[in-house]
Write a protein that holds these residues in place. Structure first.
Motif, PDB file in Angstrom:
ATOM      1  N   LEU B  44       0.828  -1.197   0.000  1.00  0.00           N
ATOM      2  CA  LEU B  44       0.000   0.000   0.000  1.00  0.00           C
ATOM      3  C   LEU B  44       0.869   1.258   0.000  1.00  0.00           C
ATOM      4  N   LYS B  45       1.933   1.211   0.819  1.00  0.00           N
ATOM      5  CA  LYS B  45       2.873   2.321   0.915  1.00  0.00           C
ATOM      6  C   LYS B  45       3.484   2.630  -0.454  1.00  0.00           C
ATOM      7  N   GLU B  46       3.937   1.581  -1.147  1.00  0.00           N
ATOM      8  CA  GLU B  46       4.561   1.775  -2.457  1.00  0.00           C
ATOM      9  C   GLU B  46       3.573   2.361  -3.471  1.00  0.00           C
ATOM     10  N   ASP B  47       2.352   1.872  -3.413  1.00  0.00           N
ATOM     11  CA  ASP B  47       1.325   2.410  -4.324  1.00  0.00           C
ATOM     12  C   ASP B  47       1.047   3.875  -4.021  1.00  0.00           C
ATOM     13  N   LEU B  48       0.986   4.196  -2.734  1.00  0.00           N
ATOM     14  CA  LEU B  48       0.740   5.587  -2.336  1.00  0.00           C
ATOM     15  C   LEU B  48       1.840   6.502  -2.871  1.00  0.00           C
ATOM     16  N   ILE B  49       3.088   6.057  -2.705  1.00  0.00           N
ATOM     17  CA  ILE B  49       4.234   6.850  -3.181  1.00  0.00           C
ATOM     18  C   ILE B  49       4.116   7.100  -4.683  1.00  0.00           C
ATOM     19  N   ARG B  50       3.788   6.037  -5.409  1.00  0.00           N
ATOM     20  CA  ARG B  50       3.701   6.134  -6.867  1.00  0.00           C
ATOM     21  C   ARG B  50       2.620   7.141  -7.284  1.00  0.00           C
ATOM     22  N   VAL B  51       1.463   7.029  -6.657  1.00  0.00           N
ATOM     23  CA  VAL B  51       0.347   7.893  -7.039  1.00  0.00           C
ATOM     24  C   VAL B  51       0.606   9.347  -6.635  1.00  0.00           C
ATOM     25  N   ILE B  52       1.045   9.554  -5.401  1.00  0.00           N
ATOM     26  CA  ILE B  52       1.215  10.919  -4.910  1.00  0.00           C
ATOM     27  C   ILE B  52       2.359  11.620  -5.634  1.00  0.00           C
ATOM     28  N   SER B  53       3.395  10.831  -6.028  1.00  0.00           N
ATOM     29  CA  SER B  53       4.538  11.418  -6.713  1.00  0.00           C
ATOM     30  C   SER B  53       4.156  12.052  -8.048  1.00  0.00           C
ATOM     31  N   GLU B  54       3.025  11.682  -8.598  1.00  0.00           N
ATOM     32  CA  GLU B  54       2.573  12.319  -9.837  1.00  0.00           C
ATOM     33  C   GLU B  54       2.157  13.765  -9.600  1.00  0.00           C
ATOM     34  N   TYR B  55       1.824  14.071  -8.360  1.00  0.00           N
ATOM     35  CA  TYR B  55       1.318  15.412  -8.054  1.00  0.00           C
ATOM     36  C   TYR B  55       2.298  16.268  -7.272  1.00  0.00           C
ATOM     37  N   MET B  56       3.128  15.602  -6.454  1.00  0.00           N
ATOM     38  CA  MET B  56       4.078  16.374  -5.643  1.00  0.00           C
ATOM     39  C   MET B  56       5.302  15.532  -5.320  1.00  0.00           C
ATOM     40  N   MET B  85       5.499  21.053  -4.437  1.00  0.00           N
ATOM     41  CA  MET B  85       4.416  20.726  -5.356  1.00  0.00           C
ATOM     42  C   MET B  85       4.961  20.698  -6.772  1.00  0.00           C
ATOM     43  N   LYS B  86       4.385  19.864  -7.591  1.00  0.00           N
ATOM     44  CA  LYS B  86       4.783  19.861  -9.000  1.00  0.00           C
ATOM     45  C   LYS B  86       3.895  20.851  -9.742  1.00  0.00           C
ATOM     46  N   ARG B  87       4.540  21.798 -10.458  1.00  0.00           N
ATOM     47  CA  ARG B  87       3.766  22.846 -11.123  1.00  0.00           C
ATOM     48  C   ARG B  87       3.017  22.295 -12.330  1.00  0.00           C
ATOM     49  N   ASN B  88       3.647  21.346 -12.983  1.00  0.00           N
ATOM     50  CA  ASN B  88       3.095  20.912 -14.274  1.00  0.00           C
ATOM     51  C   ASN B  88       2.414  19.540 -14.187  1.00  0.00           C
ATOM     52  N   TYR B  89       1.760  19.264 -13.040  1.00  0.00           N
ATOM     53  CA  TYR B  89       1.174  17.919 -12.893  1.00  0.00           C
ATOM     54  C   TYR B  89       0.110  17.631 -13.953  1.00  0.00           C
ATOM     55  N   ALA B  90      -0.616  18.700 -14.357  1.00  0.00           N
ATOM     56  CA  ALA B  90      -1.692  18.497 -15.323  1.00  0.00           C
ATOM     57  C   ALA B  90      -1.121  18.071 -16.676  1.00  0.00           C
ATOM     58  N   SER B  91      -0.051  18.708 -17.091  1.00  0.00           N
ATOM     59  CA  SER B  91       0.510  18.358 -18.401  1.00  0.00           C
ATOM     60  C   SER B  91       1.144  16.964 -18.348  1.00  0.00           C
TER      61      SER B  91
END
Lengths: 264, 94
Positions: B44-56, B85-91
């Motif tokens: 679960l931890k690894e999945d969380l890291i992967r998902v959240i890293s897309e945004y920040m 925070m990642k500025r360009n998460y949307a792109s």
């Protein structure tokens, strides 16, 4: 129609068989017609605890496989005319009975008896599933000890999943002196953790060892504390309102104070 | 030794063994009841890291995930330190 009660625990050695023997004998002493079913195939023991081991001819597997009629396999108790035992098989495969067969068997006993008390094997495998399959009410036996309480919690979860709701708890082998010293969980601790209703508390009692040696349930012994606890449990099963026995310093100081202050 | 135990208990320096037992039991039952294994918690931890890293950007070493029990409920509590925070998460996502 009789009521079907399963005695279960998860962990072995907490006193399921002793509890089954004492509750059943106690109910019979109050003139109810009772049958005990030992579902611990391969490790039967209810027969020796009741002192009936020499009378066994047929067993539960014989009944299920049609080797004999149900009535032939029922062993009449030594002391009570209205108490019977359906023994487990000792040498047969423990998977030789399934839940449907168990339901049918219990269904055939229900019109004849007031109480059908099922002694469940330890564990959560087929034997457990069989034992609870036909039950209407469950009694969970535990000891005030970490591994027994943990297993009781698991069993309570499995009973709920099997839609056997509102199981009741017997705390067995409580040692009041150790509770007083703070070296054993008290009634309130166990009740808080498991969050189910307490049916009774049975103190550790040498009379249990002695009565088991003799094959005579302690519930009949007027002087035994455990016997008294079992008599109270039996009355509660029949619907009588009996207060928990005073185990003399059975509670720790803190819970006593809490009780005094009405926090419970 | 018995006397020492008694005194230390009187002054509350050492918890009685039944308190230790109830505490351990409470903790172990949180996991039993939630049916969660340490392996599952790690996955679960690894999945969380992967998902959240897309945004920040997060501090992966400082990430804590645990099951906590309050009264009769169990909560999944995650403490995730955010670095930026990642500025360009949307792109990135499109």
């Amino acid at each position: 129609m009789g009521e079907v009660i399963v005695i279960t625990s998860g962990k072995g050695g907490v006193g399921k068989t002793t509890t089954t023997a004492n509750i059943s004998t106690g109910l019979a002493a109050l003139n109810y017609k009772v049958v005990m079913i030992d579902t611990d195939i391969g490790l039967r023991n209810l027969d020796v605890v009741m002192g009936l081991e020499n009378r066994i001819v047929y067993d539960i597997v014989d009944v299920v496989q049609g080797n004999c009629r149900l009535k032939q396999a029922l062993i009449k108790d030594k002391r009570f005319e209205n108490l019977f035992l359906l023994p487990a098989a000792q040498t047969k495969d423990k998977n030789s009975v399934n839940t449907d067969q168990m339901k049918e068997l219990v269904g055939n006993l229900k019109p004849e008896f007031d109480y059908i008390v099922i002694d469940c094997p330890a564990g959560i495998e087929q034997g457990f599933k069989n034992a609870i399959a036909a039950a209407e009410r469950a009694i969970v036996v535990t000891n005030p000890e970490i591994s027994a309480v943990r297993d009781a919690d698991r069993i309570i979860g499995l009973l709920e999943a099997a839609e056997l709701h509102d199981p009741m708890l017997i705390i067995n082998r409580l040692r009041p002196a150790m509770v007083k010293k703070g070296d054993m969980m008290n009634i309130v601790d166990v009740e808080d953790i498991l969050a189910i209703k307490i049916l009774g508390v049975v103190p550790e009692d040498e009379a249990i060892v002695i009565s088991t040696n003799r094959g005579e349930p302690a519930v009949l012994e007027q002087t035994s504390k455990a016997g008294q606890a079992y008599r109270n449990i039996v009355k509660r099963i029949t619907g009588e309102d009996v207060a928990l026995m005073n185990l003399e310093e059975a509670d720790g100081l803190v819970s006593k104070l809490k009780k005094l202050m009405g926090i419970k | 030794m018995a006397m020492f135990d008694f005194i230390s208990r009187m002054f509350g320096k050492e918890s009685s063994s039944k308190n230790v037992a109830t505490e351990r039991l409470r903790l172990v039952l949180v996991h039993d009841r939630a049916n969660v294994s340490p392996e599952m918690l790690n996955a679960l931890k690894e999945d969380l890291i992967r998902v959240i890293s897309e945004y920040m950007d997060i501090d992966q070493a400082g990430l804590e995930v645990a099951l906590n029990q309050e009264d009769n409920t169990v909560a999944l509590v995650a403490n995730i330190p955010v670095l930026r925070m990642k500025r360009n998460y949307a792109s990135n996502a499109s």
